[in-house]
Design a protein around this motif. Sequence first.
Motif, PDB file in Angstrom:
ATOM      1  N   LYS A   1       0.845  -1.204   0.000  1.00  0.00           N
ATOM      2  CA  LYS A   1       0.000   0.000   0.000  1.00  0.00           C
ATOM      3  C   LYS A   1       0.877   1.249   0.000  1.00  0.00           C
ATOM      4  CE  LYS A   1      -3.780   2.232   2.552  1.00  0.00           C
ATOM      5  NZ  LYS A   1      -3.120   3.542   2.703  1.00  0.00           N
ATOM      6  N   PHE A   2       1.902   1.260   0.848  1.00  0.00           N
ATOM      7  CA  PHE A   2       2.808   2.402   0.922  1.00  0.00           C
ATOM      8  C   PHE A   2       3.486   2.635  -0.419  1.00  0.00           C
ATOM      9  CE2 PHE A   2       7.175   3.902   1.482  1.00  0.00           C
ATOM     10  CZ  PHE A   2       6.988   5.089   2.176  1.00  0.00           C
ATOM     11  N   TYR A   3       4.102   1.594  -0.970  1.00  0.00           N
ATOM     12  CA  TYR A   3       4.817   1.759  -2.231  1.00  0.00           C
ATOM     13  C   TYR A   3       3.864   2.029  -3.389  1.00  0.00           C
ATOM     14  CZ  TYR A   3       8.981   0.250   0.238  1.00  0.00           C
ATOM     15  OH  TYR A   3      10.023   0.166   1.131  1.00  0.00           O
ATOM     16  N   GLY A   4       2.649   1.485  -3.295  1.00  0.00           N
ATOM     17  CA  GLY A   4       1.666   1.722  -4.346  1.00  0.00           C
ATOM     18  C   GLY A   4       1.210   3.164  -4.430  1.00  0.00           C
ATOM     19  N   GLU A   5       1.387   3.935  -3.360  1.00  0.00           N
ATOM     20  CA  GLU A   5       0.990   5.335  -3.355  1.00  0.00           C
ATOM     21  C   GLU A   5       2.107   6.258  -3.829  1.00  0.00           C
ATOM     22  OE1 GLU A   5      -0.396   6.094   0.583  1.00  0.00           O
ATOM     23  OE2 GLU A   5      -2.251   4.956   0.318  1.00  0.00           O
ATOM     24  N   CYS A   6       3.289   5.706  -4.046  1.00  0.00           N
ATOM     25  CA  CYS A   6       4.415   6.500  -4.568  1.00  0.00           C
ATOM     26  C   CYS A   6       4.331   6.584  -6.086  1.00  0.00           C
ATOM     27  CB  CYS A   6       5.744   5.874  -4.155  1.00  0.00           C
ATOM     28  SG  CYS A   6       6.010   5.804  -2.365  1.00  0.00           S
ATOM     29  N   ASP A   7       4.950   7.611  -6.659  1.00  0.00           N
ATOM     30  CA  ASP A   7       4.947   7.763  -8.111  1.00  0.00           C
ATOM     31  C   ASP A   7       5.948   6.830  -8.785  1.00  0.00           C
ATOM     32  OD1 ASP A   7       3.060  10.026  -8.322  1.00  0.00           O
ATOM     33  OD2 ASP A   7       4.600  11.095  -7.191  1.00  0.00           O
ATOM     34  N   TYR A   8       7.019   6.515  -8.070  1.00  0.00           N
ATOM     35  CA  TYR A   8       8.104   5.721  -8.660  1.00  0.00           C
ATOM     36  C   TYR A   8       8.778   4.959  -7.530  1.00  0.00           C
ATOM     37  CZ  TYR A   8      11.008   5.147 -12.880  1.00  0.00           C
ATOM     38  OH  TYR A   8      11.606   4.671 -14.007  1.00  0.00           O
ATOM     39  N   VAL A   9       9.068   3.675  -7.733  1.00  0.00           N
ATOM     40  CA  VAL A   9       9.728   2.867  -6.713  1.00  0.00           C
ATOM     41  C   VAL A   9      10.943   2.181  -7.322  1.00  0.00           C
ATOM     42  CG1 VAL A   9       9.485   1.023  -5.011  1.00  0.00           C
ATOM     43  CG2 VAL A   9       7.530   2.465  -5.562  1.00  0.00           C
ATOM     44  N   MET A  10      12.052   2.182  -6.559  1.00  0.00           N
ATOM     45  CA  MET A  10      13.301   1.589  -7.035  1.00  0.00           C
ATOM     46  C   MET A  10      13.708   0.442  -6.111  1.00  0.00           C
ATOM     47  SD  MET A  10      15.249   5.187  -7.899  1.00  0.00           S
ATOM     48  CE  MET A  10      14.734   5.895  -6.324  1.00  0.00           C
ATOM     49  N   PRO A  11      13.350  -0.802  -6.439  1.00  0.00           N
ATOM     50  CA  PRO A  11      13.748  -1.960  -5.640  1.00  0.00           C
ATOM     51  C   PRO A  11      15.166  -2.402  -5.987  1.00  0.00           C
ATOM     52  CG  PRO A  11      12.416  -2.676  -7.470  1.00  0.00           C
ATOM     53  CD  PRO A  11      12.465  -1.179  -7.549  1.00  0.00           C
ATOM     54  N   PRO A  12      15.800  -3.215  -5.124  1.00  0.00           N
ATOM     55  CA  PRO A  12      17.191  -3.604  -5.361  1.00  0.00           C
ATOM     56  C   PRO A  12      17.371  -4.768  -6.329  1.00  0.00           C
ATOM     57  CG  PRO A  12      16.464  -4.481  -3.280  1.00  0.00           C
ATOM     58  CD  PRO A  12      15.330  -3.647  -3.797  1.00  0.00           C
ATOM     59  N   THR A  13      16.320  -5.569  -6.539  1.00  0.00           N
ATOM     60  CA  THR A  13      16.439  -6.738  -7.414  1.00  0.00           C
ATOM     61  C   THR A  13      15.248  -6.817  -8.352  1.00  0.00           C
ATOM     62  OG1 THR A  13      15.237  -8.270  -5.955  1.00  0.00           O
ATOM     63  CG2 THR A  13      17.611  -7.985  -5.545  1.00  0.00           C
ATOM     64  N   GLU A  14      15.437  -7.532  -9.452  1.00  0.00           N
ATOM     65  CA  GLU A  14      14.358  -7.691 -10.412  1.00  0.00           C
ATOM     66  C   GLU A  14      13.234  -8.560  -9.844  1.00  0.00           C
ATOM     67  OE1 GLU A  14      12.178  -6.881 -13.659  1.00  0.00           O
ATOM     68  OE2 GLU A  14      14.055  -5.940 -13.005  1.00  0.00           O
ATOM     69  N   ALA A  15      13.573  -9.498  -8.962  1.00  0.00           N
ATOM     70  CA  ALA A  15      12.545 -10.353  -8.357  1.00  0.00           C
ATOM     71  C   ALA A  15      11.573  -9.510  -7.534  1.00  0.00           C
ATOM     72  CB  ALA A  15      13.199 -11.416  -7.474  1.00  0.00           C
ATOM     73  N   ILE A  16      12.105  -8.583  -6.733  1.00  0.00           N
ATOM     74  CA  ILE A  16      11.243  -7.703  -5.946  1.00  0.00           C
ATOM     75  C   ILE A  16      10.506  -6.742  -6.865  1.00  0.00           C
ATOM     76  CG2 ILE A  16      11.187  -5.936  -4.150  1.00  0.00           C
ATOM     77  CD1 ILE A  16      13.573  -7.259  -2.854  1.00  0.00           C
TER      78      ILE A  16
END
Length: 216
Positions: free
Chosen positions: A157-172
Amino acid sequence: MESQRLMGAGETRSMRIALFSGNYNYTLDGANKSLNRLVDHLQSSRGAKVRVYSPTSQTPAFAPVGDLVSVPSVKVPFRSDYRVALGLPAHIRRDIEAFAPDLIHLSAPDFLGSAALKFGRRLNVPVVASLHTLFDSYLDYYGLGFMRPLARRQLWKFYGECDYVMPPTEAIAEELRTEAPSTRVRTWARGVDPALFHPGRRDSSWRLRVETQSKY
């Protein structure tokens, strides 16, 4: 929202970035070192002005990069080396407004990050988040594994409300695309300093000493 537009390509005014961190430099870990390196790159290579809002300590682990603003915080129970911010009090909100950021960067889905996300919406400023760890996995260590499904839903929910998210791996990243399809996702892979970590620095006596100490 492409990276060039976010970074203000073609504009003469230096971009202003407000970065919110749960631990920017008061103790040493991989996430805060990554953030300090990021700020150094943004300032030295992109000409950005970065103002960092984070809990602080009178005995920080290292000198911070960028302009660091201390936010109210308390020690984490059972982990006195870490602190948790209590949100965004009025004087911090006034400081953010005076700084007039073009972009808000969140590094953790904690009280500070959630408050900064809401404040960014109020200011009509784009909000991006870097994902450094899946905090719900910590619950198993503290015997609270039964809360993981709820915690995971709150994370998405938190990340879904952001405009852009940068995870560390392609799996995430793939999991984010599934759970938060409205958010733009791009992998921000971490690196290793080859000058610091290479076979020539191997020290068998040091390894033996550390292994011996860890047994006691």
